[in-house]
Motif scaffolding. Structure first.
Motif, PDB file in Angstrom:
ATOM      1  N   VAL A 182       0.857  -1.183   0.000  1.00 43.54           N
ATOM      2  CA  VAL A 182       0.000   0.000   0.000  1.00 43.54           C
ATOM      3  C   VAL A 182       0.892   1.232   0.000  1.00 43.54           C
ATOM      4  O   VAL A 182       1.710   1.403   0.911  1.00 43.54           O
ATOM      5  N   PHE A 183       0.732   2.077  -1.022  1.00 45.79           N
ATOM      6  CA  PHE A 183       1.531   3.296  -1.073  1.00 45.79           C
ATOM      7  C   PHE A 183       0.823   4.408  -0.302  1.00 45.79           C
ATOM      8  O   PHE A 183       1.428   5.064   0.549  1.00 45.79           O
ATOM      9  N   ILE A 184      -0.459   4.599  -0.591  1.00 41.10           N
ATOM     10  CA  ILE A 184      -1.293   5.508   0.195  1.00 41.10           C
ATOM     11  C   ILE A 184      -2.579   4.760   0.487  1.00 41.10           C
ATOM     12  O   ILE A 184      -3.236   4.280  -0.430  1.00 41.10           O
ATOM     13  N   PRO A 185      -2.943   4.597   1.788  1.00 43.80           N
ATOM     14  CA  PRO A 185      -4.074   3.733   2.125  1.00 43.80           C
ATOM     15  C   PRO A 185      -5.363   4.189   1.464  1.00 43.80           C
ATOM     16  O   PRO A 185      -5.685   5.376   1.448  1.00 43.80           O
ATOM     17  N   TYR A 226      -8.382   2.364   6.062  1.00 42.43           N
ATOM     18  CA  TYR A 226      -8.371   3.427   7.069  1.00 42.43           C
ATOM     19  C   TYR A 226      -8.425   2.871   8.497  1.00 42.43           C
ATOM     20  O   TYR A 226      -7.639   3.237   9.364  1.00 42.43           O
ATOM     21  N   VAL A 239      -7.606   9.398   9.284  1.00 36.86           N
ATOM     22  CA  VAL A 239      -6.921   9.061   8.040  1.00 36.86           C
ATOM     23  C   VAL A 239      -7.552   9.684   6.794  1.00 36.86           C
ATOM     24  O   VAL A 239      -6.830  10.129   5.901  1.00 36.86           O
ATOM     25  N   TYR A 296       2.588  11.536   3.453  1.00 36.83           N
ATOM     26  CA  TYR A 296       3.798  11.358   4.260  1.00 36.83           C
ATOM     27  C   TYR A 296       4.211  12.642   4.985  1.00 36.83           C
ATOM     28  O   TYR A 296       4.493  12.628   6.181  1.00 36.83           O
TER      29      TYR A 296
END
Lengths: 564, 93
Positions: free
Chosen positions: A258-261, A266, B34, B51
């Motif tokens: 996973v690079f960005i969830p 979440y 998130v 990030y």
């Protein structure tokens, strides 16, 4: 071994002499420091012959020493190895959650730990289980908390050895043919560690932590400045990570990581962060660090300055992505890919040998500090809550210190056997379970800091329910590639599709059971235990008299009278 | 010297504790939300938002905890002094 066409796939890799020499020099320096620490800020009248002195460093560490000690204690070598390894292998959800984890940790520490410090200072508690015993007057609950602490700590120590092993492997020590020779440096390192922990107690890791932390900061700062410049900025690094993690894994048919969830991850991401943060200060070694501080607010001040370590951990995590761009190949002794070697290998590949030596030494020494504190904490639990409570209630402080010293040796030996005799994944599985288990002591400890409403047997019931659910749920997670059990720490909440950290579900079950049973037991008028603490204890500071002192001056003073 | 049932601190004023509670709740809840940050753009020096946003919260939390420390310490000192009355901290030892 295997016929992989990689330059490093040969089972016996060459020894990097320069880097190895630096590691050995720094290791010897640290060992000397460890023994010298016995003379540092020593209590003149007693020497180290009490748990307050040997096991808590004299309960006098100020802000600076505590910052280094807790930094070295919480951000372990295994963290430094495993977090970038997870980033390298599967990306953000398994790796970068460490950043929110170590952010939300500190507000929680700020809220809880000074109360624990105060009551422990007043009553001379050395372990979290001591507090449970004093607060609830329940032997079963005390032993449940003590055993949970010891069992959760053991694999954590073993993982520190895994961290050292990663460094030694990359340095070229060890071969796939001669197992004894492979493990010999590890055994030597641990025997030296055991010797100075035995001699100096908590003062040894406190002093060593200063050296270790400075080396780690140096290595990480240089790496996060130098590597992006060398690789042409962060852009290509993140792009190569995105490409690797988005590619389909042939074994599962799903993306590698996973690079960005996305929306589906979440709940996993934030429960991993929150659950880990709640659990960390339930570990005996964290509480040992807190109780070793000088005054009530030392830990609060540290909660504001310790996040500097989180920043470093975040940058270190990104080195996992830098290794993807650099094409680092972490090949273990048996020729297989071992992600845990990725950061040591990255340093060795990209830096001059002498600087790689410093970075690798920082990781290896970084394993010694938490391993020492963990073994001291586990030994204190054994001594106070098993040996004294069950076997020798009349033990003197001198005998306590003696038993604890021996126990610290046994604990370390156990961890060594764990790593050498068993598969490395056994230690990782146990550590995963340990995190789930230790969170189940949270209701008893933290609720106890504020209220006596929960019934002692209800807390015991909640603890048992949480442990049972957590263990079964973790067993049922099957690794999609290897088909092994204990394949991860994420599972769906029963009856739903929402994926969360198992420890958090177990914690919720624990709380519900404890609350429900408390209502029931109060209604049944089941006798509750004797509480020796009073409201005023929870706000006491260093200059307030201790209970032992009050009882000497006021022999008829009734304790435990004014609690609610 | 104090007798066993004398409190270590005087009664609390709720103000500093309420503010501290709010600050610390922000420091816990916001970094865990998130959906607010799981996006790639805008990038900063090549780092995706996901990030750098989380890394940015490290110093913010540190500051929130620092302010909380200052508030609580001030109130703590006042409560202790209200109990000690005229006794100076030096004599208390």
């Amino acid at each position: 071994m295997s016929g992989m066409a990689l330059p490093l796939a040969a089972p016996d890799r060459p020894v990097n002499v320069v880097a190895l020499t630096i590691v050995i020099i720094l290791f010897v320096l640290v060992a000397v420091l460890g023994f010298v620490a016995a003379r540092w800020r020593r209590g003149e009248e007693t020497g180290l012959h009490s748990l307050d002195e040997w096991g808590l460093g004299g309960r006098g560490f100020g802000t600076w020493v505590t910052w280094f000690l807790l930094g070295g204690d919480l951000y372990t070598a295994y963290t430094f190895v495993a977090v970038p390894a997870a980033m390298w292998a599967t990306g953000a959800v398994t790796g970068f959650f460490a950043v929110p984890y170590t952010i939300v940790l500190y507000p929680i520490v700020f809220l809880l730990m000074s109360r624990l410090w105060s009551v422990s200072h007043r009553h001379g508690f050395v372990t979290p289980a001591d507090f449970i015993g004093g607060r609830y007057g329940s032997r079963s609950l005390t032993i449940a908390v003590a055993i949970t602490g010891i069992v959760a700590t053991m694999p954590y120590i073993a993982l520190q050895l895994v961290g050292i092993k990663a460094v030694l492997t990359v340095l070229g020590l060890g071969s796939s043919e001669n197992v004894l020779l492979t493990d010999l440096p590890l055994i030597i390192a641990f025997v030296v560690l055991a010797a100075y922990t035995y001699t100096s107690g908590l003062r040894a890791p406190a002093l060593i932590a200063v050296v270790k932390d400075l080396l780690i900061y140096l290595a990480v700062i240089v790496a996060v400045i130098y590597l992006p410049i060398k690789f042409g900025g962060w852009d290509p690094i993140f792009n190569s990570a995105e490409a690797k993690l988005g590619a389909t894994n042939p074994a599962t048919g799903k993306p590698t990581g996973v690079f960005i969830p996305g929306a589906a991850s979440y709940s996993a991401y934030w429960t991993l962060a929150l659950g880990s943060a709640l659990a960390l200060f339930m570990y005996p070694h964290s509480i040992t660090g807190v109780l070793a501080t000088k005054s009530r607010n030392t830990i609060r001040k540290n909660a504001a300055v310790l996040p500097l370590y989180s920043l470093m951990l975040g940058l270190l995590a990104l080195l996992g992505y830098a290794a993807i761009f650099a094409g680092t190949v972490p090949v273990d002794l048996n020729g297989a890919i071992n992600p845990q070697l990725v950061v040591p290998q990255l340093f060795l590949d990209q830096f001059p040998a002498w600087f790689a030596g410093i970075a690798l030494a920082a990781i290896a020494i970084g394993a010694l500090v938490p391993a020492a504190i963990m073994s001291i904490a586990a030994a204190n639990l054994f001594t106070r809550n098993i040996y004294v409570d069950l076997i020798r209630p009349d033990a003197t402080p001198r005998q306590e210190a003696h038993v604890s010293k021996i126990a610290s040796l046994v604990v370390k030996f156990g961890a060594l056997v764990f790593v050498i005799a068993m598969d490395q994944s056994a230690a990782i599985n146990m550590q995963l379970l340990g995190g789930i288990w230790i969170l189940q002591t949270f209701p008893a400890i933290v609720a106890g800091l504020y209220t006596r409403w929960f019934h002692r047997w209800a807390l015991f019931g909640g603890w048992a329910a949480g442990i049972t659910y957590g263990t079964i749920a973790a067993y049922n997670v099957v690794n999609p590639v290897t088909k092994a059990h204990f394949g991860g720490s994420i599972a769906a909440i029963p009856g739903t599709d929402t994926q969360v950290y198992i420890a958090v579900t177990a914690f919720a079950i624990n709380l519900i059971v404890a609350a429900g049973l408390s209502l029931l037991f109060h209604a049944m008028k089941l006798p509750d235990g004797k509480d020796i603490t009073r409201n005023s204890d929870y706000g006491a500071d260093e200059n307030d008299p201790k209970v032992a002192q009050i009882e000497r001056e006021h022999p008829l003073g009734e304790s435990g009278a004014s609690t609610f | 010297m104090s007798s066993p049932d004398v409190p270590t601190r005087g009664p609390a004023r709720s103000g500093p504790y309420v503010i501290t509670g709010i600050l610390l709740t922000i420091a816990i809840v916001v970094p865990l939300f998130v959906p607010a940050y799981s996006v790639d753009e805008p990038r900063w020096v090549g780092m995706p938002f996901f990030y750098w946003y989380q890394m940015m919260w490290i110093p913010i939390t540190s500051a929130l905890v620092g302010v909380s420390y200052w508030l609580v310490i001030k109130e703590d000192r006042r409560r202790r002094e209200s109990v000690r009355g005229l006794t100076s901290p030096g004599e208390e030892r």
